[in-house]
Design a protein around this motif. Sequence first.
Motif, PDB file in Angstrom:
ATOM      1  N   ARG A  79       0.827  -1.220   0.000  1.00 59.55           N
ATOM      2  CA  ARG A  79       0.000   0.000   0.000  1.00 59.55           C
ATOM      3  C   ARG A  79       0.855   1.260   0.000  1.00 59.55           C
ATOM      4  O   ARG A  79       0.418   2.313  -0.425  1.00 59.55           O
ATOM      5  CB  ARG A  79      -0.953  -0.002   1.189  1.00 59.55           C
ATOM      6  N   LEU A 256      -2.571 -10.430  15.570  1.00 62.14           N
ATOM      7  CA  LEU A 256      -1.973 -10.827  14.290  1.00 62.14           C
ATOM      8  C   LEU A 256      -0.555 -11.369  14.414  1.00 62.14           C
ATOM      9  O   LEU A 256      -0.099 -12.131  13.563  1.00 62.14           O
ATOM     10  CB  LEU A 256      -2.010  -9.644  13.312  1.00 62.14           C
ATOM     11  N   GLY A 257       0.140 -11.005  15.476  1.00 59.31           N
ATOM     12  CA  GLY A 257       1.483 -11.556  15.687  1.00 59.31           C
ATOM     13  C   GLY A 257       1.453 -13.060  15.936  1.00 59.31           C
ATOM     14  O   GLY A 257       2.490 -13.729  15.888  1.00 59.31           O
ATOM     15  N   HIS A 276      -0.450 -11.749   8.693  1.00 54.74           N
ATOM     16  CA  HIS A 276      -0.536 -10.287   8.831  1.00 54.74           C
ATOM     17  C   HIS A 276       0.222  -9.529   7.747  1.00 54.74           C
ATOM     18  O   HIS A 276       1.005 -10.107   6.991  1.00 54.74           O
ATOM     19  CB  HIS A 276      -0.029  -9.851  10.211  1.00 54.74           C
ATOM     20  N   GLY A 277      -0.006  -8.217   7.717  1.00 49.14           N
ATOM     21  CA  GLY A 277       0.688  -7.343   6.778  1.00 49.14           C
ATOM     22  C   GLY A 277       2.015  -6.872   7.368  1.00 49.14           C
ATOM     23  O   GLY A 277       2.508  -7.428   8.367  1.00 49.14           O
ATOM     24  N   SER A 278       2.578  -5.814   6.783  1.00 50.12           N
ATOM     25  CA  SER A 278       3.956  -5.425   7.138  1.00 50.12           C
ATOM     26  C   SER A 278       4.026  -4.493   8.346  1.00 50.12           C
ATOM     27  O   SER A 278       5.119  -4.080   8.731  1.00 50.12           O
ATOM     28  CB  SER A 278       4.621  -4.773   5.932  1.00 50.12           C
ATOM     29  N   ALA A 279       2.884  -4.174   8.946  1.00 50.43           N
ATOM     30  CA  ALA A 279       2.803  -3.390  10.192  1.00 50.43           C
ATOM     31  C   ALA A 279       3.769  -2.196  10.204  1.00 50.43           C
ATOM     32  O   ALA A 279       4.655  -2.120  11.061  1.00 50.43           O
ATOM     33  CB  ALA A 279       3.047  -4.296  11.391  1.00 50.43           C
ATOM     34  N   ASP A 281       3.464   0.663  11.258  1.00 49.32           N
ATOM     35  CA  ASP A 281       3.402   1.470  12.498  1.00 49.32           C
ATOM     36  C   ASP A 281       4.421   1.028  13.542  1.00 49.32           C
ATOM     37  O   ASP A 281       4.849   1.827  14.378  1.00 49.32           O
ATOM     38  CB  ASP A 281       1.976   1.423  13.097  1.00 49.32           C
ATOM     39  N   ILE A 282       4.832  -0.239  13.495  1.00 43.63           N
ATOM     40  CA  ILE A 282       5.793  -0.701  14.513  1.00 43.63           C
ATOM     41  C   ILE A 282       7.149  -1.076  13.903  1.00 43.63           C
ATOM     42  O   ILE A 282       8.051  -1.515  14.615  1.00 43.63           O
ATOM     43  CB  ILE A 282       5.234  -1.892  15.335  1.00 43.63           C
ATOM     44  N   ASN A 289       6.283  -9.064  16.958  1.00 40.63           N
ATOM     45  CA  ASN A 289       6.208 -10.440  17.459  1.00 40.63           C
ATOM     46  C   ASN A 289       6.676 -11.390  16.347  1.00 40.63           C
ATOM     47  O   ASN A 289       6.044 -11.468  15.291  1.00 40.63           O
ATOM     48  CB  ASN A 289       4.751 -10.721  17.842  1.00 40.63           C
ATOM     49  N   ASP A 337       2.594  -7.223  22.471  1.00 43.99           N
ATOM     50  CA  ASP A 337       1.260  -7.504  21.923  1.00 43.99           C
ATOM     51  C   ASP A 337       0.634  -8.737  22.556  1.00 43.99           C
ATOM     52  O   ASP A 337      -0.572  -8.942  22.457  1.00 43.99           O
ATOM     53  CB  ASP A 337       1.345  -7.680  20.388  1.00 43.99           C
TER      54      ASP A 337
HETATM   55  P1  ATP Z   1      -2.594  -6.056   5.130  1.00 44.23           P
HETATM   56  O1  ATP Z   1      -3.840  -5.465   4.601  1.00 44.23           O
HETATM   57  O2  ATP Z   1      -1.372  -5.804   4.288  1.00 44.23           O
HETATM   58  O3  ATP Z   1      -2.734  -7.500   5.543  1.00 44.23           O
HETATM   59  P2  ATP Z   1      -3.290  -4.941   7.663  1.00 44.23           P
HETATM   60  O4  ATP Z   1      -3.989  -3.676   7.401  1.00 44.23           O
HETATM   61  O5  ATP Z   1      -4.096  -6.148   7.988  1.00 44.23           O
HETATM   62  O6  ATP Z   1      -2.257  -5.283   6.483  1.00 44.23           O
HETATM   63  P3  ATP Z   1      -1.179  -5.443   9.390  1.00 44.23           P
HETATM   64  O7  ATP Z   1       0.066  -4.849   8.878  1.00 44.23           O
HETATM   65  O8  ATP Z   1      -1.403  -6.878   9.178  1.00 44.23           O
HETATM   66  O9  ATP Z   1      -2.366  -4.606   8.839  1.00 44.23           O
HETATM   67  O10 ATP Z   1      -1.265  -5.224  10.948  1.00 44.23           O
HETATM   68  C1  ATP Z   1      -2.267  -4.533  11.622  1.00 44.23           C
HETATM   69  C2  ATP Z   1      -1.670  -4.160  12.970  1.00 44.23           C
HETATM   70  O11 ATP Z   1      -1.445  -5.339  13.744  1.00 44.23           O
HETATM   71  C3  ATP Z   1      -0.297  -3.544  12.803  1.00 44.23           C
HETATM   72  O12 ATP Z   1      -0.420  -2.187  12.563  1.00 44.23           O
HETATM   73  C4  ATP Z   1       0.389  -3.903  14.104  1.00 44.23           C
HETATM   74  O13 ATP Z   1       0.105  -2.955  15.074  1.00 44.23           O
HETATM   75  C5  ATP Z   1      -0.229  -5.249  14.456  1.00 44.23           C
HETATM   76  N1  ATP Z   1       0.662  -6.344  14.040  1.00 44.23           N
HETATM   77  C6  ATP Z   1       0.685  -7.022  12.859  1.00 44.23           C
HETATM   78  N2  ATP Z   1       1.644  -7.925  12.831  1.00 44.23           N
HETATM   79  C7  ATP Z   1       2.271  -7.869  14.034  1.00 44.23           C
HETATM   80  C8  ATP Z   1       3.369  -8.570  14.642  1.00 44.23           C
HETATM   81  N3  ATP Z   1       4.040  -9.543  14.003  1.00 44.23           N
HETATM   82  N4  ATP Z   1       3.740  -8.214  15.886  1.00 44.23           N
HETATM   83  C9  ATP Z   1       3.084  -7.257  16.565  1.00 44.23           C
HETATM   84  N5  ATP Z   1       2.053  -6.563  16.049  1.00 44.23           N
HETATM   85  C10 ATP Z   1       1.639  -6.861  14.812  1.00 44.23           C
END
Ligand code: ATP
Length: 356
Positions: A79, A256-257, A276-279, A281-282, A289, A337
């Motif tokens: 994105r 999601l972790g 999960h996506g690439s997060a 924010d962290i 995690n 988390d």
């Molecule tokens: P996508 O649409 O690409 O799947 P998404 O919008 O579902 O992405 P993610 O990047 O999967 O968003 O994650 C959403 C939130 O969950 C992140 O912003 C983060 O705070 C938390 N998160 C996701 N993966 C992890 C992880 N491995 N460890 C800790 N927190 C996580």
Amino acid sequence: MAKKLRVGILEGDDIGHEIVPVAVEVAKAAALLYGVEIEWVPLPIGRRALDTRGHTLPPETLESLHTLDGWILGPIGHRAYPKQPNAINPHPILRKQFNLFANVRPTRSYPDIGCIRDDIDLVIVRENNEGFQPDRNMLVGSGEFRPSDEITLSVRVITRTGSRRVAQAAFELARQRRNHLTYVHKDTVFKLGCGMFVEECKKLASEYPDVLVDDVIVDTFAMRLVRDPQNFDVVVTTNMFGDILSDEAAGLVGGLGMAPGLCIGDGDVVMAQATHGSAPDIAGKGIANPYSMIESTRMLFDWLGHSRKIPEAVAMAKAMSDATTLALLDPNARTGDINGRGNTASMTKAVLQALK
Ligand code: ATP
């Protein structure tokens, strides 16, 4: 001597650069313990590949993937890619090119990490290559179009072959687990689309008389997943339903972790890919995690061990799982988390220590 496995490392974006190296480090340590020979093949993908090779999925990466037994794909932050033709989302292409039609997404409770129950142990098998996803359900063009400013149409593709093969993967998995399969759909409304998916599930059910089969409408399933998740084992469903329900399931066991995944297909190659996506924010904070990526990697070696008949790889995978389970018990090691006071590094250290 057992075959040497060739496994790709594709870090992806954002937290991918933190959690994929951890998963590889843990797998390397486990492989050493069990004498599994692995040739690791790092390959560029994502934003860094765009900057260095001019494409988020460089042709040389794609070519090399064809020479591997499998690979670990980190999360992709598509994105945030610039809007240009070479900055594409690589997942759909990988899933399509390698016919990785089933996305196996387990959900499991561990003590003290914030699970809503302590007895959840289910797997959602999500169809991966058709359904509502407009970036993979057409040969040319997009599955979404807008005839006028007022109207948007999204096409959902359901095929007999696609339904049958994902259902078959799920039945096989059910046989390896508790012999219980639930197929989730909405054939009350999508009489033809979901109807076809259900027909194929029902046909297969007669070939698996040892598997108890349940049939649940998707909205009821979404509610029951919260109320009585302990009553499900293997669940098979179409692409979009599976995408949503597997995130819901992750929410029951710490977020999601805690959501690993494995993309499987017709038996040739396998792709470890967390749910999960690439997060972003962290990213870069060292707090992601790594469980999801370690566990996806464990699934990859378990799968390769069985398919390539390498018992040491199966044992290695079991050791990874035992070590992760042990590490999760330590609140000082666990990431924030999941009710922990640790970070990515402390959890990695705990898993590596538990492996020894
Ligand atoms: P996508 O649409 O690409 O799947 P998404 O919008 O579902 O992405 P993610 O990047 O999967 O968003 O994650 C959403 C939130 O969950 C992140 O912003 C983060 O705070 C938390 N998160 C996701 N993966 C992890 C992880 N491995 N460890 C800790 N927190 C996580």
